[in-house]
Design a protein around this motif. Structure first.
Motif, PDB file in Angstrom:
ATOM      1  N   LEU A  73      21.811  16.512 -11.564  1.00 43.97           N
ATOM      2  CA  LEU A  73      21.930  17.359 -12.584  1.00 43.97           C
ATOM      3  C   LEU A  73      23.455  17.572 -13.003  1.00 43.97           C
ATOM      4  O   LEU A  73      23.803  17.807 -14.023  1.00 43.97           O
ATOM      5  N   ARG A  92      16.121  16.449 -17.010  1.00 44.36           N
ATOM      6  CA  ARG A  92      15.958  17.549 -15.986  1.00 44.36           C
ATOM      7  C   ARG A  92      14.710  17.115 -15.016  1.00 44.36           C
ATOM      8  O   ARG A  92      14.722  17.204 -14.124  1.00 44.36           O
ATOM      9  N   GLY A 396      12.031  23.371 -14.038  1.00 44.20           N
ATOM     10  CA  GLY A 396      13.197  24.035 -14.597  1.00 44.20           C
ATOM     11  C   GLY A 396      13.421  25.517 -14.211  1.00 44.20           C
ATOM     12  O   GLY A 396      14.311  26.089 -14.171  1.00 44.20           O
TER      13      GLY A 396
END
Length: 421
Positions: A73, A92, A396
């Motif tokens: 990330l 992601r 997320g």
């Protein structure tokens, strides 16, 4: 020292989800966007490990890798994601992928009887073809170097350069008269040009053979059939599997099947090659059922058994052929179905979930070896800590990230592997 085959299974991680990240993996693509069940997936994997322990086989375990992966990330500048950008959301999702559960892609392994220095060599796979998998190898190497830390018995290599894609043991087979005898190592590679990428580069396979100090006369480099890749056989282990003297393969697995079989028999006259004709089981049925993504094992009785997914047992053409095989006097004497439906839905069967290492179990770090008592403890951790379900839309979310991180930490604490945190 006794050398035996140890199957190291990857425990399905707590972030297991269906993001559909793997181009060419038809099962993964067909379930993209569905709700996943990490707890059930991990418990199914544990049940398979317990099943193999019950057969009297040596069984090991690899822990899930860190997810979500902060290194990936950060490297992509995705510590904050623009939710309106599908590309950012997909990247992601890569950082959340639990794909390291498929340890057939962790490394390529050459046992001590095959190598010039008499040590077992392992080379981590770089997995560069798919972004969600290319992040795995540095953490995989850390774990391999803990599990196989004895320099007298093992050498663990970093991945080969990323200009040559390497997918590990999923494109590698070994045939031999016995696990502790010198073997013939089969490296299967693909060529690009079809609808889906060929993930294994020939030069990656040749580099691994050199790094492992293998005798060139005991190595074969075999091209996978382009039609198999185009049909969804993204790894060779979707259409062929070998164990000791036995090669179990679909008729359309290799670009030059007759030449391949002849080369094997020349180097290993004892070889028994079981070919499933396309007229009996189509390439499509073979790939959908994952018949060949099976664990072909030598049981303590000396019999050869085939651990297959329930999906294969439930496919009429496959079941009919297997019944006929068992009624014959062929080398495979037992078929053992197991339930790994959560893994199957994401594109990996029983063979994907394990890495074969021929070694003396006493030379392996005991934290990575399983017995029934340890399996029960791991099962309890999973039942308490793993999320029951994950919707891809939840990827997320901070609350889910905390749950996933805490679950993995609890497992590492149980195993005494806090240094992998």
């Amino acid at each position: 020292m006794p050398l035996v085959e140890i199957n190291f299974d990857g425990l399905v991680g707590p972030s297991h989800n269906y993001a559909g990240l793997s181009l060419g993996n038809l099962a993964s693509a067909s379930h993209a966007g569905e709700v996943s069940y990490p707890r059930a997936a991990a418990l199914q994997g544990i049940a398979k490990m317990r099943h193999n322990l019950g057969l009297g086989l040596a069984q090991g375990l690899f822990a899930p890798l860190p997810r979500p992966n902060p290194v990936l990330l950060g490297a992509l500048g995705l510590n904050a994601v623009d939710e309106t950008d599908p590309a950012q959301r997909r990247l992601r999702a890569s950082a959340w992928s639990a794909s390291s559960m498929w340890t057939a892609n962790a490394a390529t392994v050459s046992p001590a009887p095959d190598t010039a220095d008499g040590r077992c060599h392992l080379t981590a796979a770089n997995l560069v073809t798919m972004p969600h998998r290319s992040q795995e190898w540095p953490d995989t190497v850390r774990q391999l170097r803990l599990a196989f830390a004895s320099a007298a018995h093992f050498t663990v290599h970093d991945a080969v350069p990323a200009c040559f894609g390497d997918e590990g043991a999923a494109n590698h087979m070994r045939m031999t008269t016995a696990h502790d005898a010198p073997g013939l190592e089969l490296f299967v590679y693909g060529k690009t040009g079809g609808a889906f990428p060929a993930r294994q580069h020939e030069q990656a396979s040749r580099a691994v053979a050199r790094l492992h100090g293998l005798n060139p006369e005991r190595c074969l480099f075999i091209e996978q059939a382009p039609e198999a890749i185009a049909a969804g056989a993204f790894h060779n282990d979707v259409v062929a599997v070998a164990n000791e003297r036995v090669l179990f393969t679909h008729e359309q697995a290799f670009a030059d099947p007759d030449g391949t079989y002849a080369a094997i028999r020349t180097r290993l006259p004892e070889a028994e090659i079981v070919v499933v004709p396309a007229s009996a089981i189509s390439l499509a049925d073979a790939i959908k059922s994952y018949l060949f993504n099976a664990q072909l094992l030598t049981l303590p009785t000396g019999e050869v058994g085939l651990v297959i997914p329930l999906e294969a047992w439930e496919t009429p053409s496959v079941r009919g052929w297997l019944d006929g095989m068992l009624a014959s006097n062929g080398p495979i004497r037992r078929v053992l179905p197991v339930d790994v439906r959560q893994s199957m839905a994401n594109g990996g069967g029983p063979a994907c979930l394990r890495l074969r290492v021929v070694a003396d179990p006493a030379t392996v770090d005991p934290r990575f070896m399983l017995d029934e008592a340890k399996v029960a403890l791991i099962e309890r951790i999973v039942a308490i800590q793993w999320p029951e379900q994950i919707d891809p839309a939840d990827i997320g979310a901070q609350s889910l990230a905390k749950t996933v991180i805490a679950a993995r930490a609890a497992l590492l604490d149980l195993l005494g592997l806090e240094q992998l945190s």
